[in-house]
Design an enzyme around this catalytic site. Structure first.
Site, mmCIF file in Angstrom:
data_model
loop_
_atom_site.group_PDB
_atom_site.id
_atom_site.type_symbol
_atom_site.label_atom_id
_atom_site.label_comp_id
_atom_site.label_asym_id
_atom_site.label_seq_id
_atom_site.Cartn_x
_atom_site.Cartn_y
_atom_site.Cartn_z
ATOM 1 N N GLY A 153 0.820 -1.218 0.000
ATOM 2 C CA GLY A 153 0.000 0.000 0.000
ATOM 3 C C GLY A 153 0.847 1.258 0.000
ATOM 4 O O GLY A 153 0.488 2.254 0.634
ATOM 5 N N THR B 217 -9.938 -5.517 13.082
ATOM 6 C CA THR B 217 -8.730 -5.965 12.352
ATOM 7 C C THR B 217 -7.470 -5.390 12.990
ATOM 8 O O THR B 217 -6.445 -6.057 13.066
ATOM 9 C CB THR B 217 -8.754 -5.559 10.854
ATOM 10 O OG1 THR B 217 -8.816 -4.138 10.734
ATOM 11 C CG2 THR B 217 -9.901 -6.199 10.115
ATOM 12 N N LYS B 218 -7.568 -4.144 13.441
ATOM 13 C CA LYS B 218 -6.366 -3.495 13.986
ATOM 14 C C LYS B 218 -6.001 -4.073 15.363
ATOM 15 O O LYS B 218 -4.828 -4.097 15.737
ATOM 16 C CB LYS B 218 -6.571 -1.977 14.040
ATOM 17 C CG LYS B 218 -6.695 -1.345 12.641
ATOM 18 C CD LYS B 218 -5.433 -1.546 11.820
ATOM 19 C CE LYS B 218 -5.549 -1.077 10.398
ATOM 20 N NZ LYS B 218 -4.331 -1.256 9.601
ATOM 21 N N SER C 93 -3.497 0.543 14.838
ATOM 22 C CA SER C 93 -4.138 1.861 14.888
ATOM 23 C C SER C 93 -4.615 2.126 16.312
ATOM 24 O O SER C 93 -4.811 1.180 17.097
ATOM 25 C CB SER C 93 -5.361 1.845 13.965
ATOM 26 O OG SER C 93 -6.204 2.947 14.230
ATOM 27 N N ILE D 128 -3.758 10.630 11.266
ATOM 28 C CA ILE D 128 -2.644 11.051 10.405
ATOM 29 C C ILE D 128 -3.213 11.648 9.119
ATOM 30 O O ILE D 128 -4.229 11.167 8.596
ATOM 31 C CB ILE D 128 -1.712 9.840 10.078
ATOM 32 C CG1 ILE D 128 -1.243 9.129 11.367
ATOM 33 C CG2 ILE D 128 -0.518 10.284 9.228
ATOM 34 C CD1 ILE D 128 -0.400 9.943 12.321
ATOM 35 N N TYR E 10 -13.046 -2.316 11.124
ATOM 36 C CA TYR E 10 -11.684 -1.770 11.063
ATOM 37 C C TYR E 10 -10.976 -1.953 12.404
ATOM 38 O O TYR E 10 -9.856 -2.461 12.485
ATOM 39 C CB TYR E 10 -11.759 -0.288 10.680
ATOM 40 C CG TYR E 10 -10.417 0.414 10.646
ATOM 41 C CD1 TYR E 10 -9.566 0.252 9.556
ATOM 42 C CD2 TYR E 10 -9.994 1.240 11.695
ATOM 43 C CE1 TYR E 10 -8.328 0.899 9.514
ATOM 44 C CE2 TYR E 10 -8.777 1.882 11.662
ATOM 45 C CZ TYR E 10 -7.949 1.715 10.568
ATOM 46 O OH TYR E 10 -6.726 2.348 10.532
ATOM 47 N N SER E 11 -11.684 -1.558 13.467
ATOM 48 C CA SER E 11 -11.122 -1.666 14.817
ATOM 49 C C SER E 11 -10.745 -3.114 15.137
ATOM 50 O O SER E 11 -9.677 -3.402 15.698
ATOM 51 C CB SER E 11 -12.152 -1.141 15.828
ATOM 52 O OG SER E 11 -11.753 -1.467 17.126
HETATM 53 P P1 NAP Z 1 -4.186 5.539 2.395
HETATM 54 O O1 NAP Z 1 -3.637 6.915 2.190
HETATM 55 O O2 NAP Z 1 -5.600 5.251 2.035
HETATM 56 O O3 NAP Z 1 -3.223 4.499 1.664
HETATM 57 C C1 NAP Z 1 -3.475 3.132 1.715
HETATM 58 C C2 NAP Z 1 -2.854 2.502 0.498
HETATM 59 O O4 NAP Z 1 -3.133 1.088 0.553
HETATM 60 C C3 NAP Z 1 -3.445 3.019 -0.808
HETATM 61 O O5 NAP Z 1 -2.422 3.343 -1.715
HETATM 62 C C4 NAP Z 1 -4.303 1.859 -1.301
HETATM 63 O O6 NAP Z 1 -4.343 1.733 -2.709
HETATM 64 C C5 NAP Z 1 -3.544 0.679 -0.728
HETATM 65 N N1 NAP Z 1 -4.394 -0.500 -0.643
HETATM 66 C C6 NAP Z 1 -5.672 -0.586 -0.221
HETATM 67 N N2 NAP Z 1 -6.123 -1.839 -0.304
HETATM 68 C C7 NAP Z 1 -5.090 -2.578 -0.782
HETATM 69 C C8 NAP Z 1 -4.937 -3.942 -1.107
HETATM 70 N N3 NAP Z 1 -5.940 -4.805 -0.966
HETATM 71 N N4 NAP Z 1 -3.741 -4.370 -1.575
HETATM 72 C C9 NAP Z 1 -2.726 -3.512 -1.762
HETATM 73 N N5 NAP Z 1 -2.808 -2.195 -1.482
HETATM 74 C C10 NAP Z 1 -3.989 -1.735 -1.006
HETATM 75 O O7 NAP Z 1 -4.036 5.110 3.930
HETATM 76 P P2 NAP Z 1 -3.028 5.580 5.072
HETATM 77 O O8 NAP Z 1 -3.726 6.584 5.891
HETATM 78 O O9 NAP Z 1 -1.693 5.893 4.515
HETATM 79 O O10 NAP Z 1 -2.987 4.257 5.934
HETATM 80 C C11 NAP Z 1 -1.962 3.299 5.829
HETATM 81 C C12 NAP Z 1 -2.108 2.317 6.966
HETATM 82 O O11 NAP Z 1 -2.038 3.008 8.210
HETATM 83 C C13 NAP Z 1 -3.432 1.556 6.973
HETATM 84 O O12 NAP Z 1 -3.216 0.232 7.357
HETATM 85 C C14 NAP Z 1 -4.245 2.295 8.013
HETATM 86 O O13 NAP Z 1 -5.227 1.493 8.598
HETATM 87 C C15 NAP Z 1 -3.154 2.682 8.996
HETATM 88 N N6 NAP Z 1 -3.536 3.826 9.836
HETATM 89 C C16 NAP Z 1 -3.807 5.033 9.283
HETATM 90 C C17 NAP Z 1 -4.195 6.096 10.111
HETATM 91 C C18 NAP Z 1 -4.520 7.462 9.572
HETATM 92 O O14 NAP Z 1 -5.004 8.289 10.336
HETATM 93 N N7 NAP Z 1 -4.256 7.763 8.315
HETATM 94 C C19 NAP Z 1 -4.300 5.884 11.500
HETATM 95 C C20 NAP Z 1 -4.010 4.642 12.028
HETATM 96 C C21 NAP Z 1 -3.630 3.602 11.184
HETATM 97 P P3 NAP Z 1 -5.457 2.528 -3.586
HETATM 98 O O15 NAP Z 1 -5.360 3.960 -3.226
HETATM 99 O O16 NAP Z 1 -5.042 2.236 -4.978
HETATM 100 O O17 NAP Z 1 -6.765 1.922 -3.199
#
Ligand code: NAP
Length: 249
Positions: free
Chosen positions: A14, A160-161, A143, A190, A157-158
């Site tokens: 991702g 899974t995390k 998360s 974030i 979501y919760s």
């Molecule tokens: P994001 O900006 O939405 O980026 C997630 C990336 O994962 C996207 O590029 C998406 O691709 C890709 N993806 C989704 N489903 C996928 C799959 N089945 N196989 C391969 N790639 C896939 O999210 P983020 O905020 O950076 O989050 C990254 C991680 O941090 C996640 O696990 C999220 O739960 C965790 N997290 C985030 C936050 C927050 O506040 N942002 C907080 C706590 C935890 P597409 O765009 O092409 O769909």
């Protein structure tokens, strides 16, 4: 600080945008070759180009981490083009914001498959390479929703995390004898596409609850992950590192 991981090979799932992209770039700045995996090959290709400009090798691989065949292909292509995997960052994740009583069964399964099954499948593949080398680093994305339950995110979501924390601790025990560390990070809010869907007034409400009075930046997660991948963090395993700007539920 030199993290002493130059020449290692990483897969960051991702990593076409957000925290994954920032992590791939942070690792590349430490001299690590990176396989940029994403659903969207265009995004992955752009990040791979940015990484190559830093003087390390990078490949872009389109793969859906919830599909076993895709995960096997991701690791096969990486081994062929970069070499066996030393560092795995399980970052790919989805977070549909649906109230508990409205979550369709199919959506619950989908979130499980991407966030939890995807992490498990990638860990299984990485284990073979890392065991052989008697060295490895796995960092999983949990998360604050996994630690305290979700507010804006969904119950699926919760779940899974929280599951990722259990998986991380179990694999740390299993892989420890091979000098493979397995840790997770638990970020709070974030600034990425995942949170940009929230209404400005909701973001403001969240900001007020955070002692640091701001939303975190992807790089502030990326560098914690890069540290956990470092040589210096070799005795940290089974940990869940909070990145919450001081937030306590
Ligand atoms: P994001 O900006 O939405 O980026 C997630 C990336 O994962 C996207 O590029 C998406 O691709 C890709 N993806 C989704 N489903 C996928 C799959 N089945 N196989 C391969 N790639 C896939 O999210 P983020 O905020 O950076 O989050 C990254 C991680 O941090 C996640 O696990 C999220 O739960 C965790 N997290 C985030 C936050 C927050 O506040 N942002 C907080 C706590 C935890 P597409 O765009 O092409 O769909």
């Amino acid at each position: 600080m030199d993290f002493k991981i130059q020449g290692k090979n990483a897969i960051v799932t991702g990593s076409g945008q957000g925290i994954g992209r920032a992590t791939a770039i942070a690792l590349a700045q430490e001299g690590v070759n990176v396989a940029v995996c994403d659903l969207d090959l265009t995004h992955a290709g752009e990040v791979a180009k940015e990484i190559e400009a830093l003087g390390v090798r990078a490949i872009a691989v389109q793969a859906d981490v919830s599909q076993e065949a895709d995960v096997k292909r991701l690791f096969a292509v990486t081994r062929e083009q970069l070499g066996p995997v030393d560092i795995l960052v399980n970052n790919a994740g989805i977070s549909p914001k649906v109230p508990f009583d409205e979550i369709p069964c199919e959506q619950f399964k989908k979130v499980m498959e991407v966030n939890l099954l995807g992490t498990f499948l990638c860990c299984q593949q990485a284990y073979a390479d890392m065991k052989e080398k008697n060295w490895g680093r796995i960092i999983n994305l949990s998360s604050m929703a996994g630690l305290f339950g979700a507010n804006k995110a969904g119950a699926h979501y919760s779940a899974t995390k929280a599951g990722i924390i259990g998986l991380t601790k179990t694999l740390a025990k299993k892989m420890g004898p091979y000098q493979i560390t397995v840790n997770c990070v638990a970020p709070g809010r974030i600034n990425t596409a995942l949170t940009q869907v929230l209404a400005p007034e909701v973001v403001e409400q969240i900001r007020q609850q955070i002692p640091m009075k701001r939303i975190g930046e992807p790089e502030e997660v990326a560098w914690v992950i890069a540290f956990l991948a470092s040589q210096q963090a070799g005795y940290v395993t089974g940990a869940c590192v909070d990145i919450l700007g001081g937030f306590i539920a």
